[in-house]
Enzyme design. Structure first.
Site, mmCIF file in Angstrom:
data_model
loop_
_atom_site.group_PDB
_atom_site.id
_atom_site.type_symbol
_atom_site.label_atom_id
_atom_site.label_comp_id
_atom_site.label_asym_id
_atom_site.label_seq_id
_atom_site.Cartn_x
_atom_site.Cartn_y
_atom_site.Cartn_z
ATOM 1 N N LYS A 1 0.757 -1.208 -0.118
ATOM 2 C CA LYS A 1 -0.119 0.096 -0.128
ATOM 3 C C LYS A 1 0.865 1.339 0.042
ATOM 4 C CE LYS A 1 -3.595 2.623 2.396
ATOM 5 N NZ LYS A 1 -4.509 2.505 3.504
ATOM 6 N N ARG B 1 -11.020 9.909 2.132
ATOM 7 C CA ARG B 1 -10.568 10.736 3.214
ATOM 8 C C ARG B 1 -11.817 11.782 3.494
ATOM 9 N NH1 ARG B 1 -4.011 11.039 2.976
ATOM 10 N NH2 ARG B 1 -3.830 8.934 2.938
ATOM 11 N N GLU C 1 7.576 -6.555 1.054
ATOM 12 C CA GLU C 1 6.166 -6.368 1.888
ATOM 13 C C GLU C 1 5.263 -7.588 1.639
ATOM 14 O OE1 GLU C 1 5.180 -4.576 4.349
ATOM 15 O OE2 GLU C 1 6.276 -2.657 4.222
ATOM 16 N N LYS D 1 -2.158 -1.622 -3.747
ATOM 17 C CA LYS D 1 -3.051 -0.256 -3.700
ATOM 18 C C LYS D 1 -2.199 1.034 -3.751
ATOM 19 C CE LYS D 1 -6.082 1.884 -0.377
ATOM 20 N NZ LYS D 1 -6.529 1.936 0.864
HETATM 21 C C1 PBG Z 1 -7.649 3.337 5.594
HETATM 22 C C2 PBG Z 1 -7.791 3.334 4.383
HETATM 23 C C3 PBG Z 1 -7.516 4.026 3.209
HETATM 24 C C4 PBG Z 1 -8.018 3.774 1.957
HETATM 25 C C5 PBG Z 1 -8.696 2.288 2.393
HETATM 26 N N1 PBG Z 1 -8.465 2.087 3.822
HETATM 27 C C6 PBG Z 1 -6.990 5.630 3.110
HETATM 28 C C7 PBG Z 1 -5.639 5.778 3.765
HETATM 29 O O1 PBG Z 1 -4.735 5.176 3.814
HETATM 30 O O2 PBG Z 1 -5.402 6.955 3.942
HETATM 31 C C8 PBG Z 1 -8.142 4.370 0.568
HETATM 32 C C9 PBG Z 1 -9.331 3.789 -0.129
HETATM 33 C C10 PBG Z 1 -9.519 4.696 -1.093
HETATM 34 O O3 PBG Z 1 -8.894 6.016 -1.454
HETATM 35 O O4 PBG Z 1 -10.736 4.604 -1.943
HETATM 36 N N2 PBG Z 1 -6.465 3.147 6.237
#
Ligand code: PBG
Length: 353
Positions: free
Chosen positions: A221, A231, A260, A275
């Site tokens: 990620k 957010r 990872e 992601k």
């Molecule tokens: C939380 C999380 C995030 C996303 C999924 N789980 C945001 C972040 O890491 O700030 C992002 C999903 C999206 O942008 O659609 N940890």
């Protein structure tokens, strides 16, 4: 016989043949366009296909009753009250979407430094899991593990002196995962990027008898600008202090993603995820080729917003851009895609049959 690649006729016995031709022609034996001459022929040689089985549908839950509130930066996506989440779960089941993912918008008054609401067995996510499972026990439910929807500072972990604490955070994440498993969640998806969380969660799940609860780790990620609209949706955009670059990955790195992923597999992840999606298709391919694990990709909120926003303005054909992007993930090696387009794409797939 040697295969004649594109050697212009003019270079060979040109004068005689050229006279016979009314239009200029390359004397090609190999013509890749033959296999594209019509839709049936294209279907015959098509290498990848997107099905409804490939889709995981993320949803946003908010407190209240019978209400759907649009998320401004994600045109077409709403925050749903629990009863409406159940309605969309029904829609997912009818569309043969195998799994949905839940994210809460937590009331600001319930957010604190420790993200305590994450451990409340009656929080919005747990309520939703129970409500969905009661009516639609056969649909998969995935729950995110991370503290950001619950913390006043918007970070995924605990903070001391401005630093994100790893091991202390993992201890809380383990409790969050158990809380969600107790509510009936099928897949635990740690998205926090703390070191060692997959192993600790696996051990705790097994010790508590949740041996069949799967783990899909957000293994690679990246710290990304494409999470912006998400957010907004969970209400952490304004409160987030600083950025997440001490725990989420640097977008310049590729080998690190393999390390990872390898760690998460060794710690017991059943499925791994990359992601965001579109800027990281090379990572999807490397992960799939290296580990041959069930590999998922998250088409994140910013990717959704770009396509949905441009489509709303008439700048691109939204349906076609959506399908092209989703198929691109399959081509890159993904076994499945978390996408806010899940229902729209599933409808399109069904209509094509
Ligand atoms: C939380 C999380 C995030 C996303 C999924 N789980 C945001 C972040 O890491 O700030 C992002 C999903 C999206 O942008 O659609 N940890």
């Amino acid at each position: 016989m040697a295969i004649k690649f594109g050697r212009p006729i003019e270079m060979r016995d040109a004068p005689r043949r050229q006279a016979a031709l009314s239009a200029p022609s390359l004397d090609l034996v190999v013509r890749p366009r033959r296999n594209r001459k019509s839709e049936w022929a294209r279907r015959m040689v098509r290498e990848n296909v997107l099905t409804t089985d490939d889709l995981i549908w993320p949803m946003f839950v908010v407190d209240g009753n019978n209400t759907r509130t649009p998320v401004a930066s994600m045109p077409g996506v709403d925050r749903l009250t629990v009863d409406q989440v159940v309605r969309d779960a029904e829609r997912a089941a009818k569309l043969d979407i195998p799994c949905i993912a839940l994210f809460p918008y937590t009331e600001p008054s319930l957010r604190d430094e420790q993200g305590s609401e994450a451990l409340n067995p009656d929080n919005l996510v747990c309520q939703s899991v129970r409500a969905i499972k009661k009516e639609f026990p056969d649909i998969g439910v995935l729950c995110d593990v991370a503290l950001d929807p619950f913390t006043s500072h918007g970070h995924d972990g605990l903070i001391a002196d401005g630093r994100i604490l790893n091991d202390e955070t993992v201890a809380v994440l383990v409790k969050q995962a158990l809380t969600q498993a107790e509510a009936g969640c099928d897949i635990i998806a740690p998205s926090d990027m703390m070191d060692g969380r997959v192993g600790s969660i696996r051990e705790a799940l097994d010790d508590s008898g949740f041996i069949d609860v799967q783990i899909m780790s957000y293994a690679a990620k990246y710290a990304s600008a494409f999470y912006g609209p998400f957010r907004d949706a969970i209400g952490s955009a304004k409160t987030l202090t600083g950025d997440k670059r001490t725990y989420q990955m640097d977008s310049a790195n590729s080998d690190e993603a393999l390390r990872e992923v390898e760690l998460d597999i060794a710690e017991g992840a059943d499925m791994v995820m990359v992601k965001p999606g579109m800027p990281y298709l090379d990572i999807v391919r490397r992960v799939k080729d290296t580990f041959a694990m069930p590999t998922f990709v998250y088409q994140v909120s910013g990717e959704y917003a770009m396509i949905a926003g441009a489509a709303r303005n008439g700048w691109i054909d939204g349906d076609r851009a959506m399908m092209e992007a989703l198929l691109g993930f399959k081509r890159a090696g993904a076994d499945g895609i978390l996408t806010y387009f899940a229902a729209q794409a599933a409808e399109k797939i069904k209509a094509q049959r």
